[in-house]
Design a protein around this motif. Structure first.
Motif, short mmCIF file in Angstrom:
data_model
loop_
_atom_site.label_atom_id
_atom_site.label_comp_id
_atom_site.label_asym_id
_atom_site.label_seq_id
_atom_site.Cartn_x
_atom_site.Cartn_y
_atom_site.Cartn_z
N VAL A 1 0.86 -1.24 -0.20
CA VAL A 1 -0.17 -0.12 0.19
C VAL A 1 0.71 0.94 -0.41
CG1 VAL A 1 -1.69 1.25 1.29
CG2 VAL A 1 -1.99 -1.39 1.06
N GLU A 2 1.61 1.08 0.96
CA GLU A 2 2.51 2.35 1.14
C GLU A 2 3.74 2.33 -0.53
OE1 GLU A 2 3.63 1.23 5.45
OE2 GLU A 2 5.01 1.04 4.51
N LEU A 3 3.95 1.71 -1.17
CA LEU A 3 4.80 0.91 -1.92
C LEU A 3 4.22 2.64 -3.21
CD1 LEU A 3 8.18 1.23 -3.14
CD2 LEU A 3 6.58 -0.22 -4.36
N THR A 4 2.78 1.69 -3.73
CA THR A 4 1.99 1.81 -4.39
C THR A 4 1.95 4.06 -3.87
OG1 THR A 4 0.34 -0.07 -4.19
CG2 THR A 4 -0.75 1.75 -5.14
N TRP A 5 1.14 4.34 -3.16
CA TRP A 5 0.97 5.41 -3.06
C TRP A 5 2.66 6.50 -3.42
CZ3 TRP A 5 -3.16 8.45 -3.83
CH2 TRP A 5 -4.19 7.80 -3.67
N GLY A 6 3.39 6.10 -2.77
CA GLY A 6 5.11 6.20 -3.33
C GLY A 6 5.17 6.38 -4.83
N LEU A 7 4.60 5.74 -5.74
CA LEU A 7 4.37 5.49 -7.20
C LEU A 7 3.80 6.68 -7.97
CD1 LEU A 7 5.09 1.74 -7.87
CD2 LEU A 7 7.05 3.40 -8.08
N ALA B 1 -9.07 3.93 -24.03
CA ALA B 1 -9.71 4.59 -23.38
C ALA B 1 -10.06 5.29 -22.04
CB ALA B 1 -10.39 3.67 -22.73
N MET B 2 -7.93 5.25 -21.22
CA MET B 2 -8.41 6.80 -20.91
C MET B 2 -7.99 7.16 -20.94
SD MET B 2 -5.31 3.90 -18.21
CE MET B 2 -5.20 4.85 -16.93
N ARG B 3 -8.25 8.79 -20.15
CA ARG B 3 -8.49 9.82 -20.53
C ARG B 3 -6.99 10.80 -20.87
NH1 ARG B 3 -10.83 11.99 -14.55
NH2 ARG B 3 -12.98 11.97 -15.83
N PRO B 4 -6.41 11.38 -21.75
CA PRO B 4 -5.14 11.63 -22.39
C PRO B 4 -4.13 12.24 -20.91
CG PRO B 4 -7.17 12.50 -24.00
CD PRO B 4 -7.68 12.28 -22.70
N GLY B 5 -3.41 11.54 -20.65
CA GLY B 5 -2.28 12.18 -19.36
C GLY B 5 -2.85 11.48 -17.58
N ALA B 6 -3.90 9.96 -18.77
CA ALA B 6 -4.15 9.56 -17.01
C ALA B 6 -3.19 8.58 -16.97
CB ALA B 6 -5.25 9.20 -17.56
N LEU B 7 -2.93 7.51 -15.41
CA LEU B 7 -1.93 7.27 -15.35
C LEU B 7 -1.88 6.51 -14.78
CD1 LEU B 7 -0.34 10.27 -12.81
CD2 LEU B 7 0.21 9.27 -14.88
N LEU B 8 -1.26 5.36 -14.67
CA LEU B 8 -0.87 3.58 -14.56
C LEU B 8 -0.22 3.60 -13.59
CD1 LEU B 8 -2.35 1.11 -15.59
CD2 LEU B 8 -1.37 0.28 -17.02
N VAL B 9 -1.28 2.42 -12.67
CA VAL B 9 -0.17 1.80 -11.70
C VAL B 9 0.10 0.61 -11.29
CG1 VAL B 9 0.49 1.64 -9.03
CG2 VAL B 9 0.42 4.69 -9.90
N ASN B 10 0.89 -0.06 -11.57
CA ASN B 10 1.17 -1.77 -11.62
C ASN B 10 1.88 -2.13 -10.11
OD1 ASN B 10 0.26 -4.24 -11.89
ND2 ASN B 10 1.07 -4.40 -13.21
N THR B 11 1.48 -2.51 -8.79
CA THR B 11 2.21 -2.92 -8.05
C THR B 11 1.77 -4.31 -7.65
OG1 THR B 11 0.69 -2.14 -6.24
CG2 THR B 11 2.86 -0.73 -7.42
N ALA B 12 1.11 -4.66 -8.64
CA ALA B 12 0.08 -6.50 -8.21
C ALA B 12 0.96 -7.39 -9.22
CB ALA B 12 -1.40 -6.26 -9.26
N ARG B 13 1.13 -7.64 -10.77
CA ARG B 13 1.20 -8.47 -10.89
C ARG B 13 1.06 -7.67 -12.70
NH1 ARG B 13 2.32 -9.86 -6.67
NH2 ARG B 13 2.16 -11.65 -5.91
#
Length: 323
Positions: free
Chosen positions: A109-115, A224-236
């Motif tokens: 959780v902490e790393l996800t928010w850091g990213l 489909a994502m908004r232009p400039g939107a962000l993706l975070v993957n700390t799962a797999r």
């Protein structure tokens, strides 16, 4: 309980950062701590006469074929309570006991928010610019009032959602089996998969990996994502089709991606994601904290000592460990 033969050789695999020896008391246990990563014939040779193996999460797979070739193996301890690359059925077939250990969801959780924060405020780019003699360029994304899409609301996803609420974000949630009640309990609104990607400023992935979720984020979802939107993957890592991700980053459709998990691991030196623009890449740090490692390795020592003492094995994961 029938007497057990004492463990004569214990192999702990893939301790890349040499963390295990300092995180628990291994005294009296014949443990060999390995810092490299081996596969195929080299892995079999290393484990050929091992009585016990300690796995750090899913860094090395113990497949049915490999287990069948290790007739002396008696015990496997995997850090954490789930390991998708450890064949539990094959362990039972060969009478190999499997134990898990305790772990905490908070480090991921902490790393996800850091990213998320690093991506949203462009911290790596701005820091590098400053060191090169420059000053601020561009503006980051403020999170208050922005929309956070959480794919998966298990222990980690729910923890990420709670912090999103604290930032004043609007929360959307989706997973293949999500219910409106579960989303509401996490302070989120249930959305379809398409709506979550279309409406979110930041999408964070917290799904398990299996046949139904491999490649579940592809060109359609990223497009489909908004232009400039962000993706975070700390799962797999394989939740996302990498070629589609790189194309979305190179086109500028995606504002940035932060990725902590990869396939294979360690990442290949020529992996094309290394040179993709607007990325933050970390080497699977989600669970890597001093506190979590103490839980992992103290739990492993507990299981190994219980085996040698002939007492009940802690946190059994298969039938052979319960016998």
């Amino acid at each position: 309980m029938s007497p057990r033969p004492a463990l004569r050789r214990i192999v702990l695999l893939d301790d890349f950062g040499d963390a295990a020896r300092h995180a628990a008391d291994w005294s009296g246990l014949p443990v060999e701590i390995m810092q490299d990563h081996l596969q195929d014939t080299a892995l079999h040779e290393r484990l050929r006469d091992a009585d016990a193996v300690v796995l750090i999460r899913e860094r090395t797979a113990l497949t049915a074929d490999l287990l069948a070739a290790l007739p002396g193996l008696k015990l496997v301890v995997t850090t954490g309570m789930r390991n998708r690359v450890l064949d539990l059925a094959a362990c039972d077939d060969h009478g190999i006991a499997v134990c898990g250990t305790s772990s905490e969801p908070s480090p991921t959780v902490e790393l996800t928010w850091g990213l998320i924060l690093a991506l949203a405020r462009r911290i790596p780019q701005q820091e590098q610019l400053l060191r090169q003699g420059g000053w601020q360029q561009g503006a980051g994304l403020g999170l208050a009032g922005a929309t956070l899409g959480v794919a998966g609301l298990g222990r980690i996803g729910a923890g990420v959602a709670a912090i999103g609420q604290a930032f004043g974000m609007t929360l959307l949630a989706w997973s293949p089996n999500m219910t409106a009640e579960k989303a509401e309990a996490a302070g989120a609104t249930l959305a379809s998969k398409e709506a979550l990607f279309r409406r979110s400023d930041v999408v964070t992935l917290h799904l398990g990996l299996g046949p139904a979720t491999r490649g579940i984020v592809g060109a359609a979802e990223l497009g489909a994502m908004r232009p400039g939107a962000l993706l975070v993957n700390t799962a797999r890592g394989p939740l996302v089709e990498q070629s589609a991700l790189i194309a979305a980053l190179e086109s500028g459709q995606l504002g940035g991606a932060a990725i902590d998990t990869h396939e294979p691991e360690p990442m290949a030196p020529d992996d094309p994601i290394r040179t993709a623009p607007n990325t933050i890449l970390t080497p699977h740090l989600g669970y890597v904290t001093q506190q979590n490692f103490r839980l992992y390795f103290e739990g492993a020592v507990e299981a190994l000592r219980a085996w040698n003492a002939g007492t009940t094995l802690p946190r059994p994961l298969n039938a052979a460990a319960r016998d």
